[in-house]
Design a protein around this motif. Structure first.
Motif, PDB file in Angstrom:
ATOM      1  N   ALA A 308       0.813  -1.217   0.000  1.00 42.53           N
ATOM      2  CA  ALA A 308       0.000   0.000   0.000  1.00 42.53           C
ATOM      3  C   ALA A 308       0.842   1.260   0.000  1.00 42.53           C
ATOM      4  CB  ALA A 308      -0.927  -0.010   1.218  1.00 42.53           C
ATOM      5  N   THR A 309       1.901   1.261   0.763  1.00 43.07           N
ATOM      6  CA  THR A 309       2.698   2.484   0.936  1.00 43.07           C
ATOM      7  C   THR A 309       3.852   2.590  -0.050  1.00 43.07           C
ATOM      8  OG1 THR A 309       4.079   1.376   2.602  1.00 43.07           O
ATOM      9  CG2 THR A 309       2.151   2.593   3.387  1.00 43.07           C
ATOM     10  N   TYR A 312       2.061   0.511  -4.638  1.00 44.42           N
ATOM     11  CA  TYR A 312       0.692   0.910  -4.990  1.00 44.42           C
ATOM     12  C   TYR A 312       0.292   2.253  -4.379  1.00 44.42           C
ATOM     13  CZ  TYR A 312      -0.523  -3.566  -7.129  1.00 44.42           C
ATOM     14  OH  TYR A 312      -0.592  -4.658  -7.965  1.00 44.42           O
ATOM     15  N   SER A 313       1.257   3.027  -3.911  1.00 45.83           N
ATOM     16  CA  SER A 313       0.931   4.275  -3.212  1.00 45.83           C
ATOM     17  C   SER A 313       0.208   5.298  -4.100  1.00 45.83           C
ATOM     18  CB  SER A 313       2.199   4.908  -2.640  1.00 45.83           C
ATOM     19  OG  SER A 313       3.123   5.198  -3.675  1.00 45.83           O
ATOM     20  N   ASN A 314       0.404   5.222  -5.412  1.00 45.33           N
ATOM     21  CA  ASN A 314      -0.273   6.152  -6.325  1.00 45.33           C
ATOM     22  C   ASN A 314      -1.617   5.633  -6.826  1.00 45.33           C
ATOM     23  OD1 ASN A 314       1.760   8.120  -6.242  1.00 45.33           O
ATOM     24  ND2 ASN A 314       2.990   6.988  -7.734  1.00 45.33           N
ATOM     25  N   LYS A 316      -4.768   4.830  -5.311  1.00 44.89           N
ATOM     26  CA  LYS A 316      -5.428   4.991  -4.007  1.00 44.89           C
ATOM     27  C   LYS A 316      -6.439   3.896  -3.675  1.00 44.89           C
ATOM     28  CE  LYS A 316      -4.508   9.923  -3.826  1.00 44.89           C
ATOM     29  NZ  LYS A 316      -5.063  11.288  -3.944  1.00 44.89           N
ATOM     30  N   ALA A 319      -4.369   0.962  -2.737  1.00 41.06           N
ATOM     31  CA  ALA A 319      -3.652   1.252  -1.488  1.00 41.06           C
ATOM     32  C   ALA A 319      -4.599   1.070  -0.305  1.00 41.06           C
ATOM     33  CB  ALA A 319      -3.099   2.670  -1.513  1.00 41.06           C
ATOM     34  N   PHE A 339      -1.634   6.125   7.526  1.00 35.88           N
ATOM     35  CA  PHE A 339      -1.454   6.286   6.073  1.00 35.88           C
ATOM     36  C   PHE A 339      -2.806   6.434   5.379  1.00 35.88           C
ATOM     37  CE2 PHE A 339      -0.274   5.253   1.732  1.00 35.88           C
ATOM     38  CZ  PHE A 339       0.963   5.874   1.601  1.00 35.88           C
ATOM     39  N   LEU A 343      -4.261   9.470   3.038  1.00 34.25           N
ATOM     40  CA  LEU A 343      -4.826   9.277   1.693  1.00 34.25           C
ATOM     41  C   LEU A 343      -6.167  10.002   1.568  1.00 34.25           C
ATOM     42  CD1 LEU A 343      -4.182   5.505   0.816  1.00 34.25           C
ATOM     43  CD2 LEU A 343      -3.005   7.494  -0.098  1.00 34.25           C
TER      44      LEU A 343
END
Length: 425
Positions: A308-309, A312-314, A316, A319, A339, A343
């Motif tokens: 997630a961080t 795949y952080s971009n 959402k 994530a 986190f 988001l």
């Protein structure tokens, strides 16, 4: 007459053995009573009698004997007396292995550490014992200190020009020892700090010697004969993981290991290699597979959090999906709430059509971040900081009242897709 004599000898032998057992039982009771009050000095005599006359009586004889002799070592009047007791302890390990071989297969490692831990200046003897013990019974060794000292002595011999300790041998042993520590870390979590310290110490020694170029040359040379050996591939990948994961040989090893054994670990190695080689879409696939295959719930949660961080952080929606999974497998993973709250807050402008909706997103972020300190009290300071920041942009009590939303529920759409129930007046 001969028959009578034979019977007499047999009966005498049986009586003698029976008497010994009775005496050993009495002496055992006596020395254990002394041990119960920590009187090691008085315990020594009866314990020594049992060790001499009934050496196969029980394993506790040896475990208790170690404590008794160590007391003698610690309280020796001079170095000569101390070494004599250390040598006695080493003989006890020999006797233990002779009578209970399956319980102490790595007895030579124990003998080596008896010398080392008690500061007996016998470096070559310590090395030889460690070398024998680790070569024959590495899968039984649990002492991180023994593993570290063996590697330290090994590299010293290499630096001093010992022809029996080649560069290849150092790499081979480093690979095996590192793999053993990884296994111990997983199987003996109570000793994790010890093993982490041993791993760092070994890596610090090897850092200058085992460069990526040196490791690449070694593994390329050994690959042909080991490409079907999953254990060797796993150990090799573990050695290269920290600083050589971007090398072509790491990718080759990872691909072959995954082909032989599909697991959380092999998928993680393969994903890391692909990521380092900028093959992002393929890397995503194997990172996700690694998380799905992971059996340890805490590790599984960590892997979903990392997905997630990180990679795949971009994305959402993804994530969020992985953050919720990380919380599912580890409800105490408070940083996942932190986190997720960030988001939400970062999407306030994108997911809101009105000023009220924008403030509602911050309201949701505030409620979410508060869950972090409930999950993990260590995060209280961070949570307070985020609550302070989010509250400035969030809905106030008057905002909720003016909109006549007290006690009502509101749905925030977009990728967030969450419901907020506002408090009554």
């Amino acid at each position: 007459m001969r028959v009578f004599l034979l019977l007499t000898v047999l009966l005498f032998g049986l009586n003698s053995n029976a008497q010994k057992k009775i005496d050993c039982s009495l002496q055992t009771k006596e020395y254990q009573e002394f041990l119960s009050i920590k009187n090691f000095e008085e315990a020594f005599g009866p314990w020594e009698f049992v060790a001499k006359n009934c050496p196969t009586q029980s394993e506790s004889l040896y475990l208790e004997g170690v404590k008794i002799i160590q007391y003698k070592i610690d309280n020796a009047k001079n170095e000569e007396e101390k070494e004599t007791s250390v040598r006695q302890l080493m003989k006890l390990y020999d006797q233990y292995h002779k009578n209970f071989p399956n319980s102490i297969e790595d007895y030579e490692v124990y003998k080596a550490m008896a010398l080392f831990d008690n500061s007996i200046d016998s470096k070559d003897e310590v090395f030889q014992l460690l070398d024998n013990g680790i070569n024959s019974s590495l899968n039984k060794v649990t002492s991180g200190n023994a593993i570290f000292n063996y590697f330290k002595l090994l590299t010293e011999k290499n630096k001093n020009g010992d022809k029996s300790v080649t560069n290849d041998k150092v790499i081979e042993k480093f690979t095996l020892l590192n793999n053993r520590i990884v296994t111990l870390n997983e199987t003996n979590p109570a000793e994790k700090e010890t093993y982490v310290a041993a791993s760092r110490a070994i890596n610090a020694i090897a850092d200058n010697f085992l460069t990526c170029d040196v490791l690449t040359e070694y593994y390329e040379k050994k690959l042909a004969q080991n490409q079907e050996n999953a254990a060797w591939l796993e150990a090799s990948l573990n050695v290269m993981y920290e600083k050589c994961a971007a090398t072509p040989i790491f990718l080759t090893l990872a691909e072959k290991y995954y082909a032989l054994k599909v697991s959380a670990q092999s998928a993680n190695y393969f994903a890391t290699a692909l990521l380092k080689n900028r093959k992002f879409d393929e890397a995503k696939k194997y990172f996700l597979e690694s998380a799905n295959l992971e059996k340890n719930t805490s590790s599984k949660a960590t892997k979903y959090y990392t997905l997630a961080t990180g990679i795949y952080s971009n994305d959402k929606p993804k994530a969020k999906e992985f953050l919720l999974k990380s919380i599912e497998f580890n409800p105490k993973l408070g940083k996942a709430y932190l986190f997720l709250a960030q988001l939400y807050a970062n999407s306030a402008s994108d997911c809101a059509k009105t000023d009220f909706e924008k403030k509602a997103v911050y309201y949701l972020a505030t409620q979410t971040v508060k869950k972090a300190s409930v999950a993990d009290e260590v995060l209280k300071t961070n949570v307070a900081m985020f609550v302070n920041d989010f509250s400035k942009e969030s809905l106030s009590e008057s905002d909720i009242s003016n909109a006549k939303m007290n006690g009502k529920t509101m749905t925030i759409g977009c990728w967030i897709n969450e419901k907020i129930t506002f408090p009554s007046k």
